[in-house]
Design a protein around this motif. Structure first.
Motif, PDB file in Angstrom:
ATOM      1  N   PRO A   1      37.397 -35.536 -59.808  1.00 46.44           N
ATOM      2  CA  PRO A   1      36.887 -36.586 -58.929  1.00 46.44           C
ATOM      3  C   PRO A   1      35.445 -36.986 -59.218  1.00 46.44           C
ATOM      4  CG  PRO A   1      36.610 -34.494 -57.868  1.00 46.44           C
ATOM      5  CD  PRO A   1      37.208 -34.216 -59.230  1.00 46.44           C
ATOM      6  N   TYR A   2      35.084 -38.139 -58.703  1.00 42.35           N
ATOM      7  CA  TYR A   2      33.690 -38.511 -58.519  1.00 42.35           C
ATOM      8  C   TYR A   2      33.403 -38.294 -57.033  1.00 42.35           C
ATOM      9  CZ  TYR A   2      34.728 -40.936 -62.888  1.00 42.35           C
ATOM     10  OH  TYR A   2      35.140 -41.236 -64.161  1.00 42.35           O
ATOM     11  N   LEU A   3      32.283 -37.684 -56.723  1.00 38.74           N
ATOM     12  CA  LEU A   3      31.979 -37.327 -55.335  1.00 38.74           C
ATOM     13  C   LEU A   3      30.627 -37.891 -54.924  1.00 38.74           C
ATOM     14  CD1 LEU A   3      33.200 -33.670 -55.652  1.00 38.74           C
ATOM     15  CD2 LEU A   3      34.232 -35.369 -54.139  1.00 38.74           C
ATOM     16  N   PHE A   4      30.531 -38.272 -53.660  1.00 40.55           N
ATOM     17  CA  PHE A   4      29.339 -38.950 -53.166  1.00 40.55           C
ATOM     18  C   PHE A   4      28.979 -38.452 -51.770  1.00 40.55           C
ATOM     19  CE2 PHE A   4      29.989 -42.309 -56.340  1.00 40.55           C
ATOM     20  CZ  PHE A   4      31.362 -42.268 -56.516  1.00 40.55           C
ATOM     21  N   TRP A   5      27.696 -38.536 -51.466  1.00 40.06           N
ATOM     22  CA  TRP A   5      27.222 -38.440 -50.096  1.00 40.06           C
ATOM     23  C   TRP A   5      26.424 -39.704 -49.796  1.00 40.06           C
ATOM     24  CZ3 TRP A   5      28.240 -35.381 -46.030  1.00 40.06           C
ATOM     25  CH2 TRP A   5      28.840 -34.142 -46.268  1.00 40.06           C
TER      26      TRP A   5
ATOM     27  N   PRO B   1      21.082 -45.588 -37.776  1.00 38.44           N
ATOM     28  CA  PRO B   1      21.595 -46.481 -36.729  1.00 38.44           C
ATOM     29  C   PRO B   1      21.421 -47.958 -37.056  1.00 38.44           C
ATOM     30  CG  PRO B   1      20.432 -44.643 -35.747  1.00 38.44           C
ATOM     31  CD  PRO B   1      20.215 -44.529 -37.232  1.00 38.44           C
ATOM     32  N   ASN B   2      22.502 -48.695 -36.894  1.00 40.37           N
ATOM     33  CA  ASN B   2      22.514 -50.142 -37.102  1.00 40.37           C
ATOM     34  C   ASN B   2      22.137 -50.552 -38.527  1.00 40.37           C
ATOM     35  OD1 ASN B   2      23.243 -50.770 -34.381  1.00 40.37           O
ATOM     36  ND2 ASN B   2      21.147 -50.258 -33.812  1.00 40.37           N
ATOM     37  N   GLN B   3      22.384 -49.673 -39.470  1.00 37.13           N
ATOM     38  CA  GLN B   3      22.127 -50.002 -40.868  1.00 37.13           C
ATOM     39  C   GLN B   3      23.380 -49.747 -41.702  1.00 37.13           C
ATOM     40  OE1 GLN B   3      18.556 -48.444 -42.635  1.00 37.13           O
ATOM     41  NE2 GLN B   3      17.403 -48.554 -40.716  1.00 37.13           N
ATOM     42  N   GLY B   4      23.364 -50.261 -42.908  1.00 39.58           N
ATOM     43  CA  GLY B   4      24.465 -50.012 -43.824  1.00 39.58           C
ATOM     44  C   GLY B   4      24.363 -48.631 -44.455  1.00 39.58           C
ATOM     45  N   LEU B   5      25.348 -48.290 -45.261  1.00 37.43           N
ATOM     46  CA  LEU B   5      25.356 -46.991 -45.929  1.00 37.43           C
ATOM     47  C   LEU B   5      24.441 -47.010 -47.145  1.00 37.43           C
ATOM     48  CD1 LEU B   5      28.144 -47.131 -44.343  1.00 37.43           C
ATOM     49  CD2 LEU B   5      28.902 -45.395 -45.969  1.00 37.43           C
ATOM     50  N   GLN B   6      23.772 -45.882 -47.358  1.00 37.36           N
ATOM     51  CA  GLN B   6      22.866 -45.745 -48.496  1.00 37.36           C
ATOM     52  C   GLN B   6      23.268 -44.505 -49.280  1.00 37.36           C
ATOM     53  OE1 GLN B   6      18.798 -45.131 -47.299  1.00 37.36           O
ATOM     54  NE2 GLN B   6      18.028 -45.063 -49.372  1.00 37.36           N
ATOM     55  N   LEU B   7      23.346 -44.620 -50.597  1.00 32.88           N
ATOM     56  CA  LEU B   7      23.749 -43.496 -51.421  1.00 32.88           C
ATOM     57  C   LEU B   7      22.655 -42.428 -51.444  1.00 32.88           C
ATOM     58  CD1 LEU B   7      25.928 -42.412 -53.400  1.00 32.88           C
ATOM     59  CD2 LEU B   7      24.563 -43.428 -55.236  1.00 32.88           C
ATOM     60  N   LEU B   8      23.038 -41.188 -51.111  1.00 31.47           N
ATOM     61  CA  LEU B   8      22.123 -40.051 -51.192  1.00 31.47           C
ATOM     62  C   LEU B   8      22.182 -39.412 -52.579  1.00 31.47           C
ATOM     63  CD1 LEU B   8      22.472 -37.873 -47.958  1.00 31.47           C
ATOM     64  CD2 LEU B   8      20.405 -38.974 -48.816  1.00 31.47           C
ATOM     65  N   LEU B   9      23.404 -39.173 -53.039  1.00 35.38           N
ATOM     66  CA  LEU B   9      23.598 -38.547 -54.348  1.00 35.38           C
ATOM     67  C   LEU B   9      25.046 -38.704 -54.775  1.00 35.38           C
ATOM     68  CD1 LEU B   9      25.197 -35.739 -53.467  1.00 35.38           C
ATOM     69  CD2 LEU B   9      22.877 -34.985 -52.959  1.00 35.38           C
ATOM     70  N   LYS B  10      25.286 -38.467 -56.072  1.00 35.16           N
ATOM     71  CA  LYS B  10      26.653 -38.557 -56.576  1.00 35.16           C
ATOM     72  C   LYS B  10      26.881 -37.530 -57.678  1.00 35.16           C
ATOM     73  CE  LYS B  10      25.932 -42.268 -59.979  1.00 35.16           C
ATOM     74  NZ  LYS B  10      24.660 -42.939 -59.680  1.00 35.16           N
ATOM     75  N   TYR B  11      28.106 -37.054 -57.760  1.00 37.16           N
ATOM     76  CA  TYR B  11      28.560 -36.158 -58.821  1.00 37.16           C
ATOM     77  C   TYR B  11      29.540 -36.923 -59.695  1.00 37.16           C
ATOM     78  CZ  TYR B  11      31.352 -32.714 -61.236  1.00 37.16           C
ATOM     79  OH  TYR B  11      32.028 -32.015 -62.204  1.00 37.16           O
ATOM     80  N   THR B  12      29.243 -36.942 -61.009  1.00 38.89           N
ATOM     81  CA  THR B  12      30.120 -37.682 -61.922  1.00 38.89           C
ATOM     82  C   THR B  12      30.440 -36.842 -63.146  1.00 38.89           C
ATOM     83  OG1 THR B  12      28.210 -38.729 -62.936  1.00 38.89           O
ATOM     84  CG2 THR B  12      29.304 -39.927 -61.167  1.00 38.89           C
TER      85      THR B  12
ATOM     86  N   SER C   1      35.018 -28.171 -52.960  1.00 38.49           N
ATOM     87  CA  SER C   1      33.990 -28.478 -51.978  1.00 38.49           C
ATOM     88  C   SER C   1      32.824 -29.215 -52.614  1.00 38.49           C
ATOM     89  CB  SER C   1      33.493 -27.202 -51.296  1.00 38.49           C
ATOM     90  OG  SER C   1      32.768 -26.405 -52.206  1.00 38.49           O
ATOM     91  N   PHE C   2      32.087 -29.899 -51.769  1.00 36.93           N
ATOM     92  CA  PHE C   2      30.876 -30.632 -52.202  1.00 36.93           C
ATOM     93  C   PHE C   2      29.946 -30.686 -51.010  1.00 36.93           C
ATOM     94  CE2 PHE C   2      28.561 -32.947 -55.201  1.00 36.93           C
ATOM     95  CZ  PHE C   2      28.171 -34.194 -54.739  1.00 36.93           C
ATOM     96  N   HIS C   3      29.452 -29.518 -50.602  1.00 31.53           N
ATOM     97  CA  HIS C   3      28.620 -29.418 -49.405  1.00 31.53           C
ATOM     98  C   HIS C   3      27.211 -29.944 -49.663  1.00 31.53           C
ATOM     99  CE1 HIS C   3      31.979 -27.276 -47.978  1.00 31.53           C
ATOM    100  NE2 HIS C   3      31.609 -26.044 -48.310  1.00 31.53           N
ATOM    101  N   LEU C   4      26.646 -30.567 -48.649  1.00 34.65           N
ATOM    102  CA  LEU C   4      25.303 -31.159 -48.727  1.00 34.65           C
ATOM    103  C   LEU C   4      24.304 -30.227 -48.041  1.00 34.65           C
ATOM    104  CD1 LEU C   4      23.679 -33.814 -49.443  1.00 34.65           C
ATOM    105  CD2 LEU C   4      24.037 -34.464 -47.046  1.00 34.65           C
ATOM    106  N   THR C   5      23.165 -29.980 -48.690  1.00 37.45           N
ATOM    107  CA  THR C   5      22.155 -29.101 -48.109  1.00 37.45           C
ATOM    108  C   THR C   5      20.768 -29.705 -48.240  1.00 37.45           C
ATOM    109  OG1 THR C   5      21.872 -27.872 -50.172  1.00 37.45           O
ATOM    110  CG2 THR C   5      23.478 -26.996 -48.614  1.00 37.45           C
TER     111      THR C   5
END
Lengths: 111, 116
Positions: free
Chosen positions: B31-35, B40-51, B73-77
Motif C-alpha cells: 500500500p501507499y499510506l497517508f496521515w 476546524p472548518n478547514q480542508g485536509l492537509q497532508l502530514l506525511l506519506k509512506y510510498t 499498522s501505520f501509527h502516528l506519533t
C-alpha cells in the motif's frame, strides 16, 4: 500558489430542493476529486476526473448526483433532489502527481 | 479491496505528553499510506506519506509514523503534544495510482484533544 477554491462554504436547503457546488483546482492540476464527508466519518470518494474525463464514479449516487468538469478546469457537483442524508461537507481536491490538495469544503445542511 | 481502521475516535493528552494515534490497514497489494490533519472548518492537509521507501516517515509539525508490514499498522506519533495539535487526524490507504495520483481511502478519523 493559490489553493483549491470552493463555493459556497455553507448552504442550507430543504429536502427535494437542488444545490450546486463549485470547485476551482490548483492551476495545472489535471486530476480533480469530489469527496463527501459525513459528520463523524472519513471522506468518501464520489468522483474522480482526469482532465475533463471521468476516471471513477462508482460511488456517486447517479440518480440524484451529477458532476461535470468542462474544459478540464473548474468542476461543478450537483444534487437534485436532495435528501436528508446528503447533509455533509463536500470536499474538492486536486493533484498533479501523487499528493492530493484539498479545498476548505462546502457544508450542506438539508432540512 | 482496501480499508483503514483507526482505533479510538477520540484521544486526549496533556500538553507535552506523547501523542499516539493508531491506524491499521487492509490492502491486497503493497500500500501507499497517508496521515492527514483537518483543523476546524478547514480542508485536509497532508502530514506525511509512506510510498515504499523508508519505513519510518517524518512529516510536518514534528509528527512521524512507522510502517510495520507484519502488523499492518501505520501509527502516528509525536514526542510532545502542543495545544495547536488539537485537530482531527485521518489515516488513509491507497493501493493504486490512477493518472499518476493516489486515490486514498480514509479511516473514520481520530479527534486529538490536548489539555493544558
Amino acid at each position: 500558489e493559490a489553493g483549491v477554491a470552493q463555493s459556497p462554504r455553507y448552504k442550507i436547503i430543504e429536502k427535494r430542493q437542488s444545490v450546486a457546488f463549485w470547485c476551482n483546482p490548483i492551476s495545472g492540476h489535471a486530476t480533480l476529486y469530489w469527496y463527501q464527508q459525513i459528520l463523524g466519518q472519513g471522506p468518501k470518494l464520489l468522483i474522480q476526473f482526469q482532465n475533463n474525463g471521468v476516471v471513477d464514479d462508482s460511488q456517486l449516487p447517479k440518480d440524484r448526483f451529477s458532476a461535470e468538469r468542462l474544459k478540464g478546469v473548474d468542476s461543478t457537483l450537483k444534487i437534485q433532489p436532495a435528501k436528508l442524508e446528503d447533509s455533509a461537507v463536500y470536499l474538492c481536491a486536486s493533484s498533479l502527481t501523487g499528493e492530493l490538495f484539498f479545498g476548505e469544503g462546502s457544508r450542506l445542511t438539508v432540512l | 479491496a482496501q480499508s483503514v481502521t483507526q482505533l479510538g475516535s477520540h484521544v486526549s493528552v496533556s500538553e507535552g505528553a506523547l501523542v499516539l494515534l493508531r491506524c491499521n490497514y487492509s490492502s491486497s497489494v503493497p500500500p501507499y499510506l497517508f496521515w492527514y490533519v483537518q483543523y476546524p472548518n478547514q480542508g485536509l492537509q497532508l502530514l506525511l506519506k509512506y510510498t515504499s521507501a523508508a519505513t519510518l516517515v517524518k512529516g510536518i509539525n514534528g509528527f512521524e509514523a512507522e510502517f510495520k508490514k507484519s502488523e499492518t499498522s501505520f501509527h502516528l506519533t509525536k514526542p510532545s503534544a502542543h495545544m495547536s495539535d488539537a485537530a482531527e487526524y485521518f489515516c488513509a490507504v491507497s493501493d493504486s495510482i490512477s493518472g499518476g495520483s493516489y486515490i486514498p481511502t480514509f479511516g473514520r478519523g481520530t479527534s486529538l484533544i490536548v489539555h493544558p
